[in-house]
Design an enzyme around this catalytic site. Sequence first.
Site, PDB file in Angstrom:
ATOM      1  N   GLU A  24       0.806  -1.219   0.000  1.00 50.71           N
ATOM      2  CA  GLU A  24       0.000   0.000   0.000  1.00 50.71           C
ATOM      3  C   GLU A  24       0.841   1.273   0.000  1.00 50.71           C
ATOM      4  O   GLU A  24       0.352   2.359   0.304  1.00 50.71           O
ATOM      5  CB  GLU A  24      -0.942  -0.016   1.200  1.00 50.71           C
ATOM      6  CG  GLU A  24      -1.909  -1.187   1.210  1.00 50.71           C
ATOM      7  CD  GLU A  24      -3.066  -1.022   0.237  1.00 50.71           C
ATOM      8  OE1 GLU A  24      -3.653   0.069   0.186  1.00 50.71           O
ATOM      9  OE2 GLU A  24      -3.393  -1.992  -0.468  1.00 50.71           O
ATOM     10  N   HIS A  29      -4.821   1.776   7.197  1.00 48.74           N
ATOM     11  CA  HIS A  29      -3.402   2.029   6.965  1.00 48.74           C
ATOM     12  C   HIS A  29      -2.783   2.582   8.247  1.00 48.74           C
ATOM     13  O   HIS A  29      -3.472   3.194   9.070  1.00 48.74           O
ATOM     14  CB  HIS A  29      -3.189   3.072   5.852  1.00 48.74           C
ATOM     15  CG  HIS A  29      -3.536   2.587   4.493  1.00 48.74           C
ATOM     16  ND1 HIS A  29      -4.213   3.371   3.570  1.00 48.74           N
ATOM     17  CD2 HIS A  29      -3.303   1.414   3.875  1.00 48.74           C
ATOM     18  CE1 HIS A  29      -4.374   2.688   2.447  1.00 48.74           C
ATOM     19  NE2 HIS A  29      -3.832   1.506   2.613  1.00 48.74           N
ATOM     20  N   CYS A  88      -2.969  11.485   3.470  1.00 48.37           N
ATOM     21  CA  CYS A  88      -3.279  10.647   2.302  1.00 48.37           C
ATOM     22  C   CYS A  88      -2.981  11.382   1.002  1.00 48.37           C
ATOM     23  O   CYS A  88      -2.633  10.763  -0.007  1.00 48.37           O
ATOM     24  CB  CYS A  88      -4.746  10.237   2.310  1.00 48.37           C
ATOM     25  SG  CYS A  88      -5.183   8.975   3.513  1.00 48.37           S
TER      26      CYS A  88
END
Length: 448
Positions: free
Chosen positions: A174, A250, A371
Amino acid sequence: MKSYEVNFDGLVGPTHNYGGLSYGNVASQSNSQQSSNPKEAALQGLAKMKALMEMGFQQGVLAPQERPDVAALRSLGFAGSDAQVIQQAAKQAMPLLVASCSASSMWVANAATVSPSADTADGRVHFTAANLNCKYHRSIEHPTTSRVLGAMFADQKHFAHHSALPAVAQFGDEGAANHTRFCREYGQAGVEFFVFGRSAFDTRYPAPQKYPARQTLEASQAVARLHGLSDDGVVYAQQNPSVIDQGVFHNDVIAVGNGELLFHHEDAFLDTDTMLAELQGKLAKFGGNFQSICVPRSQVTVEDAVRSYLFNSQLLSRADGTMLLIVPEECRANERVWQYLQGLTSSAGMIREVKVFDLKQSMQNGGGPACLRLRVALNETELAAVNPGVIMTAPLYDTLTQWVGKHYRDRLAESDLADPQLLLECRTALDELTQILKLGAVYPFQIN
């Protein structure tokens, strides 16, 4: 030689929509199928870029992807012209069309993992595009991501690019959302911190029971090998499975680090004390003084952290050695989180100031300030070798806001994704964007 941490923020794409595609992401699922405002989303992101640039931070732009991804739909059996492919998908498999229209590439913390030249064996900055194979709508991003990064960081003397890891569950990667780097100075060797949710092959590591753990230990280890990192410069840590099951999909939803500081929730990791001691010991070998700020669950619950995105913030180093924390408006709206932050900045700790930004369009889809940016540590020579078209300036900001105003819609509902005109609008906008950012041909419609 001076060195910098450059934040390359993702530019929100024209198909920004609330598809509710990310299982395990509470915000994404809770706002599913609401109407979005792509124009407002892009302008909110640009406003943050401009503000950081004006504060004196190095700021760049990372272009969005072509959507809908008609090639991906063709690979799933839809045929005919582009318009026919879109219309067939809308009629026969609307969820696939929604996935092919996702603008989630805006969250470029997931685009790649980046290791600066001071850490790597060959003295180059290394990039590995993330395969993002846990979610179909993100798994189709990495080919274009690789081309865009290649156009931004093209000088092979300074930059090395690696293909995404094998697109299988055992190597779920990721990107930088589960990677942090600690260092005394950006141009000096540091410790790269890889956080994983599970191991693909070692059953000794516990796994979450409700939501998937997207990052594997094996993927993190593979990236470290590809980048030529030394054992002394790497620490691996496991996310707490119970917080993954509470929506911490995450690590950057529960912890953020920069320089010599890790800011994290009490429940973020397993074996926290051992991990912190390892980080402290390894960073000390490079002349660093590792520190951590642990937010106790008694003051901020995991639920508070997930809803406010307290830790999905940007932790920025200022010239005086203190830190600035960039948080979303949702932190101010949460009484417990805001009370904690007021106490944090009034103390004599490293984090001295908090700035709040309105990123509602991104937040409603499950992504906050952290993000939206990919961090790249560069020395002066490397920064000079970056494609200058992607470095934020006042004129570029003005050009991009005009570009958004010209090409983006004010409202986008799920039914609008079936409009073939949307694809034409997107391609027209992106073709112009590649000229603005001097990227060359990076999109499939420009290449094929």
